[in-house]
Design a protein around this motif. Structure first.
Motif, PDB file in Angstrom:
ATOM      1  N   SER A 190      51.625  36.491  18.539  1.00  0.00           N
ATOM      2  CA  SER A 190      50.331  37.252  18.901  1.00  0.00           C
ATOM      3  C   SER A 190      50.282  37.171  20.472  1.00  0.00           C
ATOM      4  O   SER A 190      50.805  36.279  21.273  1.00  0.00           O
ATOM      5  CB  SER A 190      49.179  36.884  18.455  1.00  0.00           C
ATOM      6  OG  SER A 190      48.543  35.807  18.487  1.00  0.00           O
ATOM      7  N   ASN A 192      47.044  38.728  24.089  1.00  0.00           N
ATOM      8  CA  ASN A 192      45.949  39.393  23.966  1.00  0.00           C
ATOM      9  C   ASN A 192      46.019  40.338  25.412  1.00  0.00           C
ATOM     10  O   ASN A 192      46.020  39.686  26.526  1.00  0.00           O
ATOM     11  CB  ASN A 192      44.566  38.465  24.180  1.00  0.00           C
ATOM     12  CG  ASN A 192      43.295  39.287  24.250  1.00  0.00           C
ATOM     13  OD1 ASN A 192      43.332  40.409  24.761  1.00  0.00           O
ATOM     14  ND2 ASN A 192      42.336  38.637  23.546  1.00  0.00           N
ATOM     15  N   LYS A 194      44.244  42.302  26.893  1.00  0.00           N
ATOM     16  CA  LYS A 194      43.040  41.865  28.057  1.00  0.00           C
ATOM     17  C   LYS A 194      43.517  40.779  28.867  1.00  0.00           C
ATOM     18  O   LYS A 194      42.651  40.926  29.862  1.00  0.00           O
ATOM     19  CB  LYS A 194      41.585  41.828  27.066  1.00  0.00           C
ATOM     20  CG  LYS A 194      41.317  42.744  26.136  1.00  0.00           C
ATOM     21  CD  LYS A 194      40.660  44.050  26.873  1.00  0.00           C
ATOM     22  CE  LYS A 194      40.435  45.097  25.594  1.00  0.00           C
ATOM     23  NZ  LYS A 194      40.382  46.344  26.472  1.00  0.00           N
ATOM     24  N   ASP A 442      48.704  42.333  19.062  1.00  0.00           N
ATOM     25  CA  ASP A 442      47.564  42.238  20.277  1.00  0.00           C
ATOM     26  C   ASP A 442      46.253  41.913  19.594  1.00  0.00           C
ATOM     27  O   ASP A 442      45.666  42.791  19.042  1.00  0.00           O
ATOM     28  CB  ASP A 442      47.666  43.547  20.960  1.00  0.00           C
ATOM     29  CG  ASP A 442      46.922  43.722  22.164  1.00  0.00           C
ATOM     30  OD1 ASP A 442      46.134  42.447  22.525  1.00  0.00           O
ATOM     31  OD2 ASP A 442      46.409  44.870  22.640  1.00  0.00           O
ATOM     32  N   GLU A 443      45.772  40.564  20.183  1.00  0.00           N
ATOM     33  CA  GLU A 443      44.608  40.295  19.279  1.00  0.00           C
ATOM     34  C   GLU A 443      43.568  41.086  19.957  1.00  0.00           C
ATOM     35  O   GLU A 443      42.459  41.434  19.434  1.00  0.00           O
ATOM     36  CB  GLU A 443      44.122  38.700  19.913  1.00  0.00           C
ATOM     37  CG  GLU A 443      45.231  37.948  19.295  1.00  0.00           C
ATOM     38  CD  GLU A 443      45.133  36.438  19.676  1.00  0.00           C
ATOM     39  OE1 GLU A 443      44.260  36.031  20.486  1.00  0.00           O
ATOM     40  OE2 GLU A 443      46.022  35.734  19.300  1.00  0.00           O
ATOM     41  N   ALA A 444      43.604  41.847  21.064  1.00  0.00           N
ATOM     42  CA  ALA A 444      42.445  42.738  21.577  1.00  0.00           C
ATOM     43  C   ALA A 444      42.184  43.733  20.385  1.00  0.00           C
ATOM     44  O   ALA A 444      41.082  44.483  20.501  1.00  0.00           O
ATOM     45  CB  ALA A 444      42.832  43.265  22.998  1.00  0.00           C
TER      46      ALA A 444
END
Lengths: 466, 203
Positions: A190, A192, A194, A442-444
């Motif tokens: 994973s 992010n 952002k 994508d953790e976002a």
């Protein structure tokens, strides 16, 4: 000779007196320093206590956690929740006779917290619509948290603002409602978006995969695979029964059993108003759709034409959407393209999603993505594929380039045949990974507002008052 | 006593009366003086060492107190970096070098940065050994002020290319005492290191 004795005594007394003065001064100085050091320590401890208060409030605002602080009236501007002893909460404005004030014991004695709804100048409750504050009611309240922490005689106050998120449908790297199969040497991890581009293999370990199934061997991993995250099986399931692991399989987060099955209700395509009929049948050249709602019986692009999207465009296709050869769909910067296809969708060629542009595909039929993608912002939330079919459909990704996007198709059989990496989240009825492309969750996407139930709160402002 | 004197006293019947007279020989006097001097010398030495110890302690405490106050002020300022109204694209760190840090925080949430409390620059002048806040000297006798920045991908650098990626700031402050320590004949050095995570930076 007696005067000699007197002189010595005087000198000794003087020296002793001066040394005593020095020791006294030194003690006073040390005492002052100790008090200042203690005050510094108390200040730091009070600050930490106040931060604990903020974190406790944030945690307890989330539904489903232990010691939940419920918000039963999210539209009430006067609702307030307090955490702490009665006397300390009263310092924050708690009125036990006010039916809109709710007090709960704090889990730590060194702080007291007040939580209230953020309101505008006319006392209307404000909500976060994903881009700005709005008075339009939603499940996404904005909370103001004031936390007083103290230690000894020192106190600190922290004020923070939190936005409630809704639970995103994109909460796994890969999720197959009834079956998940991975073949080949691939891994999931994973990052992010952002925070920038994906850094490196396994940097973040939330590349979780899972299934709602509890049936035997419905989660199959074969080959040399690493899951930088955990593997979930359905509620009540036994991972040892559900999982079938063959080869060199490494699961960094281990196996878990879901408490509640993941909701697999399909999203509906947006309802559009009056649409302007349009014909898109291109063999070369190009066509531009400017802002508006359009309808077409089918779309056919052969050769290398370009369909340019400029502005906020919605296109409803009652038949098939077909791109053969090397055509291009170019969603220009700042534009949004909502494509609703009732038939099948075939993407060959290229899809360009330029800076700050978005592309939402609502597909009722089968979807095949063969082409390559140019996502200048490298943000998976900008390209979302929604499988809307209530019974079954097939979604196949054979892409020849990296794809930034997410697929939510609860009734679809999703197959990955491509050998390029995928950045995003892929949720289907069944998942089959045959290619060699790695999956980077994508953790976002986990905080994306997809209209789900109220989720955790995320901080949007923080300030130290004293 | 070693010394005895005799005195002639006149009388009708002349008699010679020998009367003892107390006194010190030169040797005895010398010994007493020597012992006294040794005693006084020891006392004076002890006094001087106490003076030095007191001065050393005073230097320590003054240096620690001044440094602690400056660390507290800097930490509080840096922690507020990036405080801004919803929707604002302001970046909380406007300048980030190994020895200079410019912090922006829209404390009154009016959408603009104005005033010395919203735009704070910490800098270190290696020639004057001074740490300044917005050009005003905050602390003297500084040997080192160093910033190390942790970025959103976990990497650290002293020269970040993209200031919006800064997530944590490591601050090192090395301060000398204002005077030479009489005990060690050298300046006292104290080094303070702290990690500061501005809560508003990733928001």
């Amino acid at each position: 000779m007696r005067t000699d004795k007197g002189f010595t005594l005087v000198v000794v007394l003087l020296v002793v007196a001066m040394i005593s003065i020095l020791i006294g001064l030194s003690s006073a100085m040390l005492d002052k320093d100790l008090r200042l050091a203690s005050n510094d320590r108390f200040t730091k401890q009070a600050f930490i206590a106040a931060e604990n208060g903020v974190e406790e409030a944030r945690g307890r605002l989330q539904a489903g956690t232990s010691n939940t602080v419920p918000d039963a009236t999210p539209g009430d501007p006067d609702w307030k929740a307090f955490m702490g002893t009665q006397s300390k909460c009263q310092e924050l404005g708690y009125d036990s006779s006010n039916p809109k004030h709710f007090r709960y014991d704090a889990l730590n004695a060194n702080f007291a917290v007040r939580v209230s709804h953020k309101v505008d100048a006319s006392s209307k409750v404000l909500y976060w619509n994903g881009a700005a504050e709005s008075t339009t009611p939603s499940s996404r309240n904005i909370y103001l948290i004031t936390s007083n922490g103290w230690n000894s005689t020192v106190s600190k106050t922290i004020r923070a603002e939190f936005r409630r998120t809704s639970i995103s449908v994109f909460d796994y790297a890969l999720f197959g409602g009834t079956r998940l199969t991975m073949n080949g040497a691939v891994y999931t991890d994973s990052y992010n978006s952002k925070n920038g581009a994906w850094p490196s293999r396994g940097f973040y370990k939330n590349g979780n995969i899972g299934t709602n199934s509890t049936a035997s061997k419905t989660l199959t991993l074969t080959g040399t695979e690493t899951i930088y995250g955990s593997v979930a099986v359905g509620p009540g399931g036994n991972p040892a029964v559900v999982e079938s692991l063959t080869g060199s399989i490494n699961i960094t987060g281990g196996s878990i059993v879901e408490v509640n099955a993941k909701d697999m209700t399909p999203q509906s395509a947006p309802v559009v108003g009056t649409a302007t009929p349009v014909t898109i049948n291109l063999n070369s050249g190009g066509q531009t759709l400017t802002g508006g709602v359009y309808s077409a019986s089918s779309v056919m692009m052969n050769g290398s034409p370009t369909l340019t999207i400029s502005g906020n465009v919605t296109l409803v296709v009652s038949g098939n959407f077909t791109m053969n050869g090397t055509p291009i769909v170019d969603v220009t910067p700042g534009s949004s393209f909502t494509l609703i296809v009732n038939g099948s969708t075939l993407f060959n060629g290229s899809t360009k999603i330029q800076d700050s542009a978005t592309f939402n595909l609502y597909a009722n039929g089968n979807v095949t993505l063969n082409g390559n993608q140019t996502a200048t912002n490298q943000d998976p939330s900008k390209f979302l594929v929604w499988g809307t079919n209530p019974t079954s459909q097939n979604i196949t990704l054979n892409g020849s380039s990296q794809i930034y996007g997410a697929v939510y198709a609860p009734n679809a059989a999703i197959t990955f045949n491509g050998n390029q990496d995928l950045f995003g989240s892929y949720i289907g009825k069944t998942i089959l990974v045959n290619g060699l492309g790695n999956i980077h969750y994508d953790e976002a996407l986990g905080l994306l507002n997809t209209g789900g139930l109220p989720g955790p709160c995320v901080m949007s402002k923080w300030t130290e008052s004293n | 006593m070693g010394f005895q004197g005799y005195q002639l006293i006149a009388g009708s019947r002349r008699e010679i009366i020998m009367k003892k007279q107390a006194g010190f020989t030169l040797v005895e006097l010398s010994i007493v003086l020597l012992v006294t001097m040794i005693l006084l010398g020891s006392l004076f030495g002890f006094y001087v060492s106490q003076i030095h110890s007191f001065r050393s302690q005073e230097l320590t405490i003054n240096t620690l107190q001044n440094s602690r106050i400056v660390m507290s002020v800097m930490t509080k300022d840096i922690r507020m970096a990036g405080y801004k109204p919803s929707g604002s694209s302001m970046v909380g760190v406007a300048q980030a070098t190994p020895a200079t840090l410019q912090i922006l925080s829209d404390k009154n949430l009016d959408g603009s940065i104005s005033g010395a409390s919203e735009d704070v620059i910490y800098s270190f002048d290696v020639n004057t050994h001074t740490v300044s806040r917005n050009g005003i000297p905050l602390l003297d006798n500084v040997e080192l002020l160093s910033f190390v920045y942790t970025l959103d991908d976990g990497s650290t650098t002293q020269t970040p290319g993209n200031l919006s990626k800064i997530r944590k700031i490591n601050l090192t402050l090395r301060v000398l005492s204002s005077d030479i320590d009489p005990l060690t004949k050298d300046y006292k050095r104290y080094e303070f290191i702290t990690d500061i995570t501005p809560r508003n930076l990733p928001l």
